[in-house]
Design a protein around this motif. Sequence first.
Motif: not given
Lengths: 335, 335, 335, 335
Positions: A59-84
Amino acid sequence: MACLDSSLTPWCLLPARAYPSCVINNVKLAVVGVGNNTSALVQGIAFHRGTGSLVGVHRPEVAGLAVGDIDVVAAFALSDGKVGKDLHEAIFVAPNNFPRLDVELPPAGVTVQAGLVDSTEVERVAHALEGAEVLLYSAPSGRPETAHAYAEAALRAGVAFVNTTSDAVAREPLWLTRFEEAGLPLLGDDLASQFGTSVVHRALLRLLEERGLTLVSSYQVNLGGTEDFRNLVENPNTKARSKLNAVGSDKVQMAPLGYLPHLRSQKIAHLNVEAQGWGGTAVSLDVRLKVDDPSGAAGVNIDLIRMAAAALRSGRGGYLAEAASYLKSPPGTAI
Amino acid sequence: MACLDSSLTPWCLLPARAYPSCVINNVKLAVVGVGNNTSALVQGIAFHRGTGSLVGVHRPEVAGLAVGDIDVVAAFALSDGKVGKDLHEAIFVAPNNFPRLDVELPPAGVTVQAGLVDSTEVERVAHALEGAEVLLYSAPSGRPETAHAYAEAALRAGVAFVNTTSDAVAREPLWLTRFEEAGLPLLGDDLASQFGTSVVHRALLRLLEERGLTLVSSYQVNLGGTEDFRNLVENPNTKARSKLNAVGSDKVQMAPLGYLPHLRSQKIAHLNVEAQGWGGTAVSLDVRLKVDDPSGAAGVNIDLIRMAAAALRSGRGGYLAEAASYLKSPPGTAI
Amino acid sequence: MACLDSSLTPWCLLPARAYPSCVINNVKLAVVGVGNNTSALVQGIAFHRGTGSLVGVHRPEVAGLAVGDIDVVAAFALSDGKVGKDLHEAIFVAPNNFPRLDVELPPAGVTVQAGLVDSTEVERVAHALEGAEVLLYSAPSGRPETAHAYAEAALRAGVAFVNTTSDAVAREPLWLTRFEEAGLPLLGDDLASQFGTSVVHRALLRLLEERGLTLVSSYQVNLGGTEDFRNLVENPNTKARSKLNAVGSDKVQMAPLGYLPHLRSQKIAHLNVEAQGWGGTAVSLDVRLKVDDPSGAAGVNIDLIRMAAAALRSGRGGYLAEAASYLKSPPGTAI
Amino acid sequence: MACLDSSLTPWCLLPARAYPSCVINNVKLAVVGVGNNTSALVQGIAFHRGTGSLVGVHRPEVAGLAVGDIDVVAAFALSDGKVGKDLHEAIFVAPNNFPRLDVELPPAGVTVQAGLVDSTEVERVAHALEGAEVLLYSAPSGRPETAHAYAEAALRAGVAFVNTTSDAVAREPLWLTRFEEAGLPLLGDDLASQFGTSVVHRALLRLLEERGLTLVSSYQVNLGGTEDFRNLVENPNTKARSKLNAVGSDKVQMAPLGYLPHLRSQKIAHLNVEAQGWGGTAVSLDVRLKVDDPSGAAGVNIDLIRMAAAALRSGRGGYLAEAASYLKSPPGTAI
């Protein structure tokens, strides 16, 4: 036009040609789990922003929101290799094996935080979710307490929750009621791939029925090479139940999942359907399906995230009926 | 209860257990073509009557008419080996190769008549159709004049017409108007199999679209061993066009039909679909479908016959919208 | 000519047309295990005797012995449902699910005896083996002590031993030496099916190599519905090792075995081979193989039995090199 | 070390690491036809020289000649788009659609010459062949006169001849005798792909026979997207006969070839084998093979060229028995 609100991410620094619609109301997304599915989601958004391509986009648009209209503002992980690490670096850390798409990925400006393990850390996570609108819970299945702790944090932070795992959240009446009462969307459980085995198998069985054939037997074999697959193989109970829900016939037999590392992020399914037509004559259908598994997840998550954000903004809490085709175990499914 | 009206056929002589519903209003059917499809239809009805089995039956009832509520009252063929024989003998004459189902077939009491070749014999056939309600035109495709001559005979005799061939009758506005004005049902053109290649291929392409994938390419290979298949191979134009209608995408490439005699009445199709999902990743779908071809035709004819009979009895002429899913080239399709 | 020696079995009572070669030197066979494989063996011999058909027969004669030149003189089983029954009745007792072939099976005149569980009963079995020439050990794999007890009994009774299980007997140097010294043939271990997954997979990989392609990856999925399959699924270690021997490449990945009861005695395998040809271009090979599993075993056992009998009669003890293509783990394979 | 003799080509200018073995005795090759097969051959040699990779290489050395020891010294084509261009440019001109491998291709220093159409130009071509050792005849099949004219030119110029087409040259006793008498190698006819449908089909049927199964029926479907495929589809007779030779069983049915342009240089084959095993039980084998067609040809041509060169240099004329596995219709095959 100024890009006031998205200053957390570097997308606005891209040339206008590449992504002109950098506007103040991008969805602010937090993700739990920096595995293949998150890699496919993040890379796919960048791919779309960089090329404008709508290939494989539902769906190119969902309720007026395009595919690119998303910004990641936080991410959580458990693995030492990813955190930080910066998110755009962390998504390529093993055992992730989703391929690197042909797109430039400058630093995301989002550092992967340590995820929670149990409910003692709900407060910390709730605090970290401030400013986010949607929490995408994309961790491995089979850890219901972790899922519930993140749901709790989302409730406290006033954030919509999308549960892609088979752990019961949205189909648990208590959780659903709490989100409804808080006016927060709750979408789940158990992501149906954009084009996975269950979707194809179910479509073929439905077609059989529509045309009046009699199902005799059917089987499904699933082979994959992701860490997610390895978890399912080692911990098959959760998924097996969900799978049965997904196809919905007791004549369908599921072969054990096969973890074949060389497949990397690809998944191969072999389906067979044996039926009888007019006069009892035999009908056989054999299918081989090859897909990229994380891509199939991301292609659905992109819609669920936008649905959840749009509902949140318009004050609709609880489950959203329009999400049904994306979920294997929506509310109402047996736990 | 007496079985006054069905005295033309021996069904009423069967024990009540085997076929209790022998009532006065069985559909009186005439068939053109005593090939495999007619063999499958006739044997399948007897199989159902003898066993009560609803295996492979799409609709147990159509407007109150059961599967067994059909009596063949006339049959036309061209081949010397079939004309003059009892119908239940003629359906096994070569090149027919539909298998003999496990059901007893006492003489039908219907002798196969010489079919017409051109319009000079319309009157004879119209006369022979007296007492029939539905004429099932089940001859080989590619002889439009013959099809039109039988349609003309049906009009004169006041009989509904079902055109299973790809020759244009129902999709020719002139013929449709004439049947409408006469209050006679006209169903056609080009039978969609109960569960054939086109049905499956179309369903998969539709699913792809519904889920938002991008079609890259697709092919279809059809192999069969019937006389009908041989005709198509030797006379490919008619079918090729109809096939294109049936799948409806210019990205689908049709391999030439393969006539493989050892397949007898079975048909094998190989389908491939290549697509792209989220982020442009590859999706491949390979299908092998094996069906009995005449059985797939009979499984649809059994519904069309009953629809046509019910419409005739209630005075509805012309095309019936409820037949759409059974036909590849209904009215409105380009000729 | 009189049929002096075969008076234990009723074969000689069949009309001469059906089985004329009833002569004094039929092989006297004892079988351990009255499962599907024994059913396929016994029925197949009767089918051949009744029809003269050589369909699916690998070697019409082995050292002068025809397919029909085998009489079962003793049979051992553990299941209450089989012990005490005539052999021709016991082969159809559940969980056996090999189909009933189209052949008449009068009582065999051989009553199934209770098999041994441990070495305390070796003497009883050795006694029961008197008069037999070959002991076919066709019990489930995974019980090495049972296998060894029967081997011991065969040694004491002076009977050749054929081990179709993956339990180590022939590839254990101690056992091999004992049979050699006793002048008794010992054939094993682990039956290669007449036309099974390993045979096909290995042939394709060999072809690839012969033609100079470079193997990239390969997988194998095996699905089956027999009790034997269920045992393998529940007790996978024994077989997994044997399977690896059978294909012999570390680039081949084995998916877990799938027990699908509806397959009954059929086995389905999905093989994939990915390779590179000249210039590094991709070559893909996907195979679906469907066989009857017990039939594949019986088609090999019929040759091993005759080889063993012929060797016994000519005084050759120990392993026979001509059996190599029938066995997955012959002497010399790692235990 | 000086590279005296190879001065016609620029290979010697490559850095030593990339291709150190540039020595005086490289094979001097002339090619007729600058289609996909020539593109695959030329690019594959450059790929090997540039990377040292032996991926997909059947024989690293043939009589001391490595894969890279071949220099093209002359090339003939008919198409206006190719004649007059440098070879490394001409191989990418449409309808050629073999992919561009990941290798640098500086100008070859060989300009494509106008090919001959009939025997009036033999003298011109013979003159142009001076200095060449092997003429690879890699034009489309179905033009026997053209094949014979080039063979004539090769004879006059004292050059070995490799006929990859299905046109009869090597299997025509007169031509074979002439090459034998001239002491010139003649290899042909009809190239067997390195790993094509016939090779796989034949291997499976041979395996079936070796294991004692009874073949019931078999079919083969071939789909391709090259110009060569289009020629075969439009001119099927030549190939059909050759194909029959290639598989060698009258139970194998060949479906018509399908030209599907979107496959480009890939070829897809669907094979089916139905057989009977012990007791008459069914065995089914379904194979899907996907290869790059020109690569399969080049992978064989690279060996035939070196065999022909080595034989020429050692004075062996006529056919070479070691070429048998590369050819579908060697001498002795019916014309």
